[in-house]
Design a protein around this motif. Structure first.
Motif, PDB file in Angstrom:
ATOM      1  N   ILE A 169       5.791  -4.365   0.681  1.00  0.00           N
ATOM      2  CA  ILE A 169       5.959  -5.613  -0.049  1.00  0.00           C
ATOM      3  C   ILE A 169       7.444  -5.863  -0.325  1.00  0.00           C
ATOM      4  N   TYR A 170       7.822  -7.113  -0.272  1.00  0.00           N
ATOM      5  CA  TYR A 170       9.182  -7.551  -0.586  1.00  0.00           C
ATOM      6  C   TYR A 170       9.627  -6.966  -1.925  1.00  0.00           C
ATOM      7  N   GLY A 171      10.824  -6.371  -1.969  1.00  0.00           N
ATOM      8  CA  GLY A 171      11.298  -5.650  -3.127  1.00  0.00           C
ATOM      9  C   GLY A 171      11.237  -6.408  -4.444  1.00  0.00           C
ATOM     10  N   PRO A 172      11.783  -7.641  -4.543  1.00  0.00           N
ATOM     11  CA  PRO A 172      11.724  -8.369  -5.808  1.00  0.00           C
ATOM     12  C   PRO A 172      10.298  -8.637  -6.301  1.00  0.00           C
ATOM     13  N   THR A 173       9.332  -8.775  -5.382  1.00  0.00           N
ATOM     14  CA  THR A 173       7.937  -8.944  -5.811  1.00  0.00           C
ATOM     15  C   THR A 173       7.456  -7.699  -6.541  1.00  0.00           C
ATOM     16  N   SER A 174       7.780  -6.541  -5.998  1.00  0.00           N
ATOM     17  CA  SER A 174       7.428  -5.282  -6.662  1.00  0.00           C
ATOM     18  C   SER A 174       8.143  -5.157  -8.001  1.00  0.00           C
ATOM     19  N   GLN A 175       9.406  -5.569  -8.043  1.00  0.00           N
ATOM     20  CA  GLN A 175      10.162  -5.497  -9.294  1.00  0.00           C
ATOM     21  C   GLN A 175       9.541  -6.380 -10.370  1.00  0.00           C
ATOM     22  N   LEU A 176       9.037  -7.539  -9.970  1.00  0.00           N
ATOM     23  CA  LEU A 176       8.395  -8.441 -10.918  1.00  0.00           C
ATOM     24  C   LEU A 176       7.188  -7.773 -11.568  1.00  0.00           C
ATOM     25  N   LEU A 177       6.365  -7.104 -10.771  1.00  0.00           N
ATOM     26  CA  LEU A 177       5.180  -6.455 -11.333  1.00  0.00           C
ATOM     27  C   LEU A 177       5.551  -5.272 -12.215  1.00  0.00           C
ATOM     28  N   LYS A 178       6.623  -4.590 -11.904  1.00  0.00           N
ATOM     29  CA  LYS A 178       7.099  -3.531 -12.792  1.00  0.00           C
ATOM     30  C   LYS A 178       7.520  -4.123 -14.136  1.00  0.00           C
ATOM     31  N   HIS A 179       8.129  -5.306 -14.093  1.00  0.00           N
ATOM     32  CA  HIS A 179       8.521  -5.991 -15.325  1.00  0.00           C
ATOM     33  C   HIS A 179       7.281  -6.369 -16.140  1.00  0.00           C
ATOM     34  N   LEU A 180       6.208  -6.773 -15.470  1.00  0.00           N
ATOM     35  CA  LEU A 180       4.999  -7.207 -16.171  1.00  0.00           C
ATOM     36  C   LEU A 180       4.210  -6.054 -16.776  1.00  0.00           C
ATOM     37  N   GLU A 181       4.609  -4.821 -16.467  1.00  0.00           N
ATOM     38  CA  GLU A 181       3.935  -3.669 -17.074  1.00  0.00           C
ATOM     39  C   GLU A 181       4.035  -3.712 -18.600  1.00  0.00           C
ATOM     40  N   LYS A 182       5.122  -4.285 -19.135  1.00  0.00           N
ATOM     41  CA  LYS A 182       5.283  -4.334 -20.590  1.00  0.00           C
ATOM     42  C   LYS A 182       4.291  -5.296 -21.248  1.00  0.00           C
ATOM     43  N   PHE A 183       3.620  -6.114 -20.421  1.00  0.00           N
ATOM     44  CA  PHE A 183       2.569  -7.002 -20.917  1.00  0.00           C
ATOM     45  C   PHE A 183       1.176  -6.445 -20.596  1.00  0.00           C
ATOM     46  N   ASN A 184       1.117  -5.140 -20.312  1.00  0.00           N
ATOM     47  CA  ASN A 184      -0.136  -4.451 -20.014  1.00  0.00           C
ATOM     48  C   ASN A 184      -0.803  -4.985 -18.749  1.00  0.00           C
ATOM     49  N   ILE A 185       0.022  -5.303 -17.756  1.00  0.00           N
ATOM     50  CA  ILE A 185      -0.471  -5.664 -16.421  1.00  0.00           C
ATOM     51  C   ILE A 185      -0.050  -4.541 -15.475  1.00  0.00           C
ATOM     52  N   GLU A 186      -1.017  -3.898 -14.854  1.00  0.00           N
ATOM     53  CA  GLU A 186      -0.713  -2.746 -14.014  1.00  0.00           C
ATOM     54  C   GLU A 186      -0.840  -3.099 -12.535  1.00  0.00           C
ATOM     55  N   HIS A 187      -0.262  -2.253 -11.705  1.00  0.00           N
ATOM     56  CA  HIS A 187      -0.372  -2.480 -10.266  1.00  0.00           C
ATOM     57  C   HIS A 187      -0.308  -1.160  -9.519  1.00  0.00           C
ATOM     58  N   ASP A 188      -0.861  -1.182  -8.325  1.00  0.00           N
ATOM     59  CA  ASP A 188      -0.799  -0.044  -7.410  1.00  0.00           C
ATOM     60  C   ASP A 188      -0.437  -0.562  -6.033  1.00  0.00           C
ATOM     61  N   VAL A 189       0.013   0.359  -5.172  1.00  0.00           N
ATOM     62  CA  VAL A 189       0.409   0.015  -3.815  1.00  0.00           C
ATOM     63  C   VAL A 189      -0.360   0.901  -2.842  1.00  0.00           C
ATOM     64  N   VAL A 190      -0.950   0.287  -1.810  1.00  0.00           N
ATOM     65  CA  VAL A 190      -1.610   1.040  -0.749  1.00  0.00           C
ATOM     66  C   VAL A 190      -1.105   0.552   0.601  1.00  0.00           C
ATOM     67  N   ASP A 191      -1.359   1.343   1.627  1.00  0.00           N
ATOM     68  CA  ASP A 191      -0.939   0.951   2.968  1.00  0.00           C
ATOM     69  C   ASP A 191      -1.913  -0.058   3.558  1.00  0.00           C
ATOM     70  N   HIS A 192      -1.826  -0.287   4.854  1.00  0.00           N
ATOM     71  CA  HIS A 192      -2.619  -1.331   5.496  1.00  0.00           C
ATOM     72  C   HIS A 192      -4.010  -0.860   5.924  1.00  0.00           C
ATOM     73  N   ASN A 193      -4.375   0.386   5.639  1.00  0.00           N
ATOM     74  CA  ASN A 193      -5.686   0.926   6.011  1.00  0.00           C
ATOM     75  C   ASN A 193      -6.756   0.386   5.061  1.00  0.00           C
ATOM     76  N   MET A 194      -7.780  -0.256   5.598  1.00  0.00           N
ATOM     77  CA  MET A 194      -8.784  -0.915   4.771  1.00  0.00           C
ATOM     78  C   MET A 194      -9.585   0.067   3.921  1.00  0.00           C
ATOM     79  N   LYS A 195      -9.783   1.289   4.387  1.00  0.00           N
ATOM     80  CA  LYS A 195     -10.491   2.288   3.577  1.00  0.00           C
ATOM     81  C   LYS A 195      -9.686   2.624   2.332  1.00  0.00           C
TER      82      LYS A 195
END
Length: 388
Positions: free
Chosen positions: A108-134
């Motif tokens: 994912i584009y770096g600033p997009t990831s940075q935005l979600l890290k910023h939103l962690e302080k609002f109790n919004i979490e995120h994870d990252v996975v590769d392109h494998n559907m499983k």
């Protein structure tokens, strides 16, 4: 690409006759619109998504661009923004609330990831996975609200089966969004594959001339209406009418430009395949087997952005090669006339890149429109210099 796409890109849409025969649409360079009566003004305020009241909401020049982009993506509605990150931010800020989870799929584009890290302080979490559907299915949580994907992904250009992803998400009631900038609406139509929102940096191929910054989100009336109300009106990342005009100008040449980008990149890749200092090439043109089947099922063509791995996989080796280039200019972004070169490596981030799975010798090329012969000649002299 269909004839319909060509017509959408080149047609004035509103009709030249109402503009005194002008072949280009006018620029409504105004911040506000006046009314003949207070009643008509108040009624228009109630319909500010459709009526021209204030250019932070709807402007005729921007509106024309939005209609064209919605048609190209086969979506119901589009909203344009002052940058690609403005569009991406609007999606998250409009659709997420405290306690939600976002799943990133692929690089994912770096600033997009940075935005979600910023939103962690609002109790919004995120994870990252590769392109494998499983792996995607295993990473979904009960509170997953959005699955956000890039396909091809940033830097490594890996692909995701968008139809399978959309089917999985819909079965769980999850919104799907894709950054579709790499392919443009000409070469990939995610909404037809079941994806809910298609996002673009208009700065890249759609503008096409490296002279404008903008973003867009295309989707259903319901989702775009929500994004308009909260992520656009209140966040204020507005695309100005002159910038919209520049992007409309870019759209008129998009089909011929993309065809040339594709022709050039295929020749450059064939050249890179023969270089002993290149250990891998990342672009859909070189995919095979199951991944090639996915590419053929969801893409109509290829853009000119690729990456390759240099055998000299360290900062000094990458720097020496990049500095030896003359036609390829060093810079961020891509999608314009000029060929560009960049790399994620710095002199202090090797450990971070290894953790992210990014090869240390990775070099990204944006293949422009100067012609494959000139581009290959520049690459060739650079390869010769690093051997000297």
């Amino acid at each position: 690409m269909t004839l319909t796409d060509e017509k959408i890109c080149t047609d004035l849409a509103l009709g030249a006759s109402q503009y005194h025969g002008a072949v280009s649409p006018p620029i409504f360079q105004t911040s506000l619109f006046t009314f003949k009566s207070f009643e008509s003004f108040t009624e228009s305020q109630k319909q500010e998504r459709e009526k021209y009241v204030y250019s932070r909401g709807v402007n005729p020049t921007v509106h024309l661009l939005e209609k064209k982009l919605a048609q190209l993506e086969r979506g119901e509605q589009c909203k344009c923004f002052g940058s690609g990150m403005g569009a991406i931010s609007a999606v998250f800020l409009s659709l997420l609330q405290s306690g939600d989870h976002v799943l990133f799929v692929n690089n994912i584009y770096g600033p997009t990831s940075q935005l979600l890290k910023h939103l962690e302080k609002f109790n919004i979490e995120h994870d990252v996975v590769d392109h494998n559907m499983k792996n995607v299915e295993s990473a979904i949580k009960d509170n997953t609200k959005i699955i956000y994907v890039e396909s091809p992904g940033t830097m490594l250009m890996k692909f995701v089966d968008l139809k399978a992803l959309a089917t999985l998400a819909k079965s769980r009631g999850i919104i799907t969004a894709i950054d579709n900038t790499w392919a443009t609406p000409l070469y990939q139509k995610p909404i037809e594959l079941g994806i809910d929102l298609s996002i673009h940096s208009l700065t890249k191929y759609l503008g096409g001339h490296s002279d404008v910054v903008g973003g867009a989100v295309i989707g259903s009336h319901e989702l775009i209406d929500t994004i308009f109300e909260y992520g656009h009106q209140l966040n204020g990342s507005v695309l100005g009418p002159f910038d919209a005009y520049l992007i409309l100008r870019g759209l008129r040449t998009l089909p011929v430009r993309m065809a040339q980008h594709q022709a050039n990149v295929s020749k450059v890749i064939e050249y890179l395949k023969q270089q002993e200092d290149v250990t891998a090439i990342h672009h859909p043109y070189v995919e095979s087997g199951e991944m090639q089947t996915i590419v053929n099922s969801q893409m109509l063509g290829y853009s000119g952005l690729l990456s390759f791995e240099l055998r000299q996989a360290h900062f000094e080796g990458v720097s020496k090669f990049i500095d030896a280039l003359r036609l390829f200019k060093i810079g961020v972004s891509w999608g314009g006339f000029e060929s560009l070169v960049n790399s994620p490596i710095k002199n202090d981030n090797e450990a971070q890149l290894k953790e992210q799975g990014i090869p240390l010798g990775l070099i990204r090329l944006s293949i422009g429109l100067e012609g494959a012969e000139a581009q290959i000649a520049d690459l060739d002299q650079a390869f010769r210099k690093i051997k000297a």
